[in-house]
Design a protein around this motif. Structure first.
Motif, PDB file in Angstrom:
ATOM      1  N   VAL A  43      19.374 -43.828  -7.206  1.00  0.00           N
ATOM      2  CA  VAL A  43      18.902 -42.614  -7.836  1.00  0.00           C
ATOM      3  C   VAL A  43      19.356 -42.693  -9.095  1.00  0.00           C
ATOM      4  O   VAL A  43      20.198 -43.211  -9.566  1.00  0.00           O
ATOM      5  N   CYS A  44      18.466 -42.224  -9.979  1.00  0.00           N
ATOM      6  CA  CYS A  44      18.686 -42.145 -11.413  1.00  0.00           C
ATOM      7  C   CYS A  44      18.246 -41.100 -12.213  1.00  0.00           C
ATOM      8  O   CYS A  44      17.577 -40.256 -11.441  1.00  0.00           O
TER       9      CYS A  44
ATOM     10  N   SER B 218      21.756 -33.981 -14.037  1.00  0.00           N
ATOM     11  CA  SER B 218      20.556 -33.830 -13.299  1.00  0.00           C
ATOM     12  C   SER B 218      20.967 -33.541 -11.799  1.00  0.00           C
ATOM     13  O   SER B 218      20.010 -33.222 -11.092  1.00  0.00           O
TER      14      SER B 218
ATOM     15  N   LYS C 165      22.423 -35.840  -9.712  1.00  0.00           N
ATOM     16  CA  LYS C 165      22.266 -36.923  -8.727  1.00  0.00           C
ATOM     17  C   LYS C 165      23.904 -37.142  -8.092  1.00  0.00           C
ATOM     18  O   LYS C 165      23.742 -37.526  -6.832  1.00  0.00           O
TER      19      LYS C 165
ATOM     20  N   VAL D 213      23.877 -44.200  -7.019  1.00  0.00           N
ATOM     21  CA  VAL D 213      23.627 -43.699  -8.371  1.00  0.00           C
ATOM     22  C   VAL D 213      23.949 -44.690  -9.415  1.00  0.00           C
ATOM     23  O   VAL D 213      25.094 -44.888  -9.735  1.00  0.00           O
TER      24      VAL D 213
ATOM     25  N   MET E  17      15.645 -38.211 -10.538  1.00  0.00           N
ATOM     26  CA  MET E  17      16.309 -36.753 -10.602  1.00  0.00           C
ATOM     27  C   MET E  17      16.236 -36.090 -12.028  1.00  0.00           C
ATOM     28  O   MET E  17      16.730 -36.825 -13.096  1.00  0.00           O
TER      29      MET E  17
ATOM     30  N   ILE F 266      14.141 -33.581  -7.209  1.00  0.00           N
ATOM     31  CA  ILE F 266      13.780 -34.746  -7.269  1.00  0.00           C
ATOM     32  C   ILE F 266      12.358 -34.835  -7.887  1.00  0.00           C
ATOM     33  O   ILE F 266      11.404 -34.148  -7.706  1.00  0.00           O
TER      34      ILE F 266
ATOM     35  N   GLN G  36       9.448 -40.469  -7.065  1.00  0.00           N
ATOM     36  CA  GLN G  36      10.288 -41.374  -6.215  1.00  0.00           C
ATOM     37  C   GLN G  36       9.138 -42.446  -5.850  1.00  0.00           C
ATOM     38  O   GLN G  36       7.962 -42.238  -5.410  1.00  0.00           O
TER      39      GLN G  36
END
Lengths: 262, 498
Positions: A53-54, A59, A61, A213, A230, A235, A238
């Motif tokens: 997850v970035c 944001s 995450k 993350v 995100m 989201i 992806q």
């Protein structure tokens, strides 16, 4: 690789087959006061999947993965982890936390306990494992993260990279089914990042369900099955890493990638 | 001239060298700190003269002009123009009274035994290299108080039926708390629910019995009211249903034994307190001196720390009712002076007690001092809790530790270590504040010394100063001991890192 708890895990194989899904978030919303920090998050993570997850800071995450073991409470929507729905029922929360390991940005080792005691604490008190067995398990994981010789030192005597590897070993001692990583390398000096990532890559190669993350895009390319971007609590995009990095679709993603990949 | 260097490659490895030596040694230190400039030198010399003058006068009073022999006041009264310093014979002739008060002579071995037990058990607990800390703590906190109580008072307490029923109710609740925490029995089992219901019913029966006054039913040699007897029966049934819940579950024999642990311990304690050991009774108004000081301060210290920890946790709890009650308790006790607390303990506590329950004066002072210092302790501990970073709580939560495990294993060890100076500060304050019990007529160390001033045999101009210096020295010894031990403990627990 020494894997003392493999047998324990295989006994769970039957029930694991029942829920192929490790973590599922359905329309999850969360507010800090007036601030809408998670907006309608839908995410399904299968067993054995590795998710990165970035996204820019703020944001949501970290908040999202912290909801997955109820360090944060969500106000709307459903979160199902390892087949258990997270509600305010303390028993359910405890059940989930037994099976979900977490690694923090600032390691959060217990400074008053030795490395070995840090690793054996939860197995002894939560899993009710005999002390001797817990120590054997802990030593095997410390060997795996390549610091068995530090077992009797205190966290403050170790470098940041070593501390983070201990933190990973400590989580693994509970034999978790799912591992959450909350920016595990962000607080490290550059020369120590690799030693931590190496451990995480090893873990990924063994098929651990991982949700990380992180801004380590090299790591994402190497092990992630999926990269999630995100922004502003939602989201945005992806995709599989190859596509995500070479062919980002959303404007925000393109901007973000241009800023972090020089 | 040196040029500006743009390129440089180190060719040799510089070996470490010892630091320069000119500041080392006593002479070096003195030169650096005391005689660095002419002004420093002058200040140092003047200070030295003042110190010498003060020490000379003190020695003159305490040693050269002091009276070391004689048997009454005449030895300490100035004759002619010779000055008289400290009247040490006042202290030596009253010494036993300063320790025991009016505790009868032939029974003083009991006090000595208690002192010795306290010293041995405390030393065992405080010295890190002594083994079996758990057993030692159990003896000191669980067994010693009862032994000390029986030895000092003579025991042979007689309990009323209502009191026995009250303790049975406590045992029932203790069982309901201990058993689920030690096993997987929970309140989803019908028998456990029944047990909880019975215990609550016992509380109601006790409340009703406090309102009614006729104690007419004789049972086991005690007199009960109808309500208190039913409270006793309900409590017993509650304990039995927990035990049978344990037995019902396969292989629950060990759990059933835990279920009976609390009631057995409480019954044993009641038995010890009421059995006749053949010790003559010594009423508390005869106690005095260091004995009273130690009884009040040791009970105060032993109860204020655990109570303070619970209050501090309560004040930071997520449960609003618990938080509110803790805040009210702390702010109430912190807001009133200890003297007021002691007076209230004397006059107001009896108002809250059911008929027939009366506490003696010393016990009231004990309760007052303990609650008062618990409030202070709570705030000290809360300071420590606030210093622990959120990450520690989160890490403990993430590994599925329960609230009490998290607090006991992770948070409190770190928080308490941080506030050792504050805790010992409170202990020292408490130790010295015990001298306030003089106000409600108890003769502690300072009180006994002051009573000695009025003894016609010892009225001299130097008696009060001598007595007060002696008392101050004894207080100082204890407080300094605590202070040094806390410094030792801080160093020992320091793993050096946060």
């Amino acid at each position: 690789m020494a894997e003392p708890n493999r047998t324990v895990r295989s006994t769970n194989a039957g029930s694991e087959a029942l829920h192929e899904v490790g973590v599922e978030l359905i329309a999850v919303n969360k507010w800090y006061g007036e601030f809408h920090v998670l907006r309608d998050i839908n995410l399904k993570v299968k067993r054995g999947e590795r998710i990165v997850v970035c996204g820019p800071s703020g944001s949501g995450k970290s908040t999202m993965i912290r909801c997955m073991n109820r360090l944060e409470e969500h106000q709307k929507g459903t979160i199902i982890v390892d087949g258990i729905e997270l509600t305010s029922d303390l028993k359910k929360i405890e059940e989930v936390r037994r099976e979900v390991g977490m690694v923090f940005q600032h390691f959060n080792l217990f400074p008053h306990l030795t490395i070995l005691e840090n690793c054996t604490l939860a197995p002894i008190w939560v899993r009710k494992m005999p002390k001797k067995q817990a120590e054997e398990v802990a030593m095997s994981y410390l060997e795996r993260v390549k610091i068995p010789e530090q077992a009797n030192k205190y966290p403050g005597q170790l470098s940041g990279g070593q501390q983070q590897r201990v933190a990973i070993a400590r989580s693994l001692c509970m034999n978790p089914k799912i591992m959450l990583f909350d920016e595990p390398t962000s607080a490290l000096d550059p020369e120590m990042i690799k030693e931590v990532l190496d451990v995480m890559v090893g873990l990924a190669e063994e098929g651990m369900t991982m949700i990380c993350v992180t801004h380590e895009m090299g790591f994402a390319r190497q092990v992630a099955d999926r990269v999630i971007f995100m922004d502003a609590g939602q989201i945005v995009e992806q995709n599989v890493p190859e596509e995500f990095f070479t062919n980002p679709q959303h404007e925000r993603t393109k901007l973000f990638l241009s800023q972090i990949l020089h | 001239m040196e040029e500006h260097v743009t390129r440089y490659v180190s060719e040799e490895f510089k070996q470490p060298l010892p630091p320069p030596a000119d500041n080392a040694g006593i002479i070096g230190t003195a030169r650096k700190n005391l005689f660095a400039t002419p002004l420093d030198a002058a200040i140092s010399l003047v200070t030295l003269l003042v110190v010498v003058w003060a020490v000379w006068n003190l020695l003159g009073w305490a040693l050269f002009d002091a009276v070391f022999s004689g048997s009454d006041r005449t030895a300490c009264v100035a004759t002619g123009d010779s000055e008289v310093g400290a009247c040490w014979i006042f202290v030596s002739s009253k010494f036993l009274q300063f320790i025991y008060g009016l505790y009868p002579d032939p029974e003083r071995w009991r006090v000595n035994t208690v002192f010795a037990l306290l010293a041995i058990l405390t030393a065992g607990l405080l010295i890190p290299s002594v083994p079996k800390k758990g057993l030692n703590a159990a003896l000191l906190l669980g067994v010693f108080p009862f032994v000390a109580f029986v030895l000092l008072t003579g025991g042979r307490l007689s309990f009323s039926g209502g009191q026995v029923a009250f303790f049975a109710m406590l045992a029932a609740f203790g069982t309901l708390i201990v058993v689920p925490s030690r096993s997987d029995l929970d309140f989803e089992r019908p028998l456990m629910r029944a047990a909880a219901g019975l215990a609550v019913a016992a509380v109601l029966a006790l409340l009703l019995s406090a309102a009614s006054s006729r104690a007419g039913i004789a049972f086991l040699g005690l007199r009960f009211t109808a309500f208190s007897l039913s409270a006793l029966v309900l409590s017993a049934l509650s304990i039995l249903s927990v035990a049978s819940a344990a037995l019902q579950r396969g292989g629950g024999g060990r759990v059933a034994a835990t279920a009976l642990l609390v009631p057995v311990l409480i019954a044993a304690a009641l038995a010890v307190l009421s059995v006749d050991f053949g010790l003559p009774e010594v009423p508390t108004h005869l106690w005095g001196g260091l004995l009273v000081t130690l009884v009040v301060s040791v009970t105060g210290i032993a109860t204020s720390l655990p109570l303070g920890i619970l209050l501090a946790l309560g004040r930071r709890s997520d449960m609003p009712a618990v938080r509110l009650l803790s805040v009210i308790f702390i702010e109430f006790w912190r807001g009133v002076p200890l003297i007021t607390v002691l007076f209230m303990a004397q006059f107001m506590l009896p108002l809250f007690m059911p008929d027939g329950v009366s506490f003696n004066q010393l016990l009231r002072a004990l309760v007052g001092v303990a609650l008062f210092s618990a409030a202070y302790m709570a705030e000290v501990v809360r300071g420590g809790l606030q210093a622990i970073r959120k990450g520690q709580y989160e890490a403990a939560d993430a590994m599925a530790l329960s609230y009490w495990q998290k607090m006991r294993l992770i948070i409190l060890p770190q928080a308490l270590k941080l506030v050792i100076p504050g805790i010992v500060n409170t202990f020292i304050g408490l130790f010295k504040d015990t001298s306030l019990v003089y106000i409600i007529g108890l003769a502690d160390l300072l009180g006994t010394v002051r009573r000695g001033f009025n003894d016609p045999n010892w009225i001299t101009p130097s008696t009060p100063a001598t007595g007060l210096v002696f008392a101050a020295f004894i207080y100082w010894l204890f407080c300094f001991g605590m202070s040094r031990y806390s410094i030792f403990m801080e160093r020992r627990l320091d793993t050096g890192h946060k």
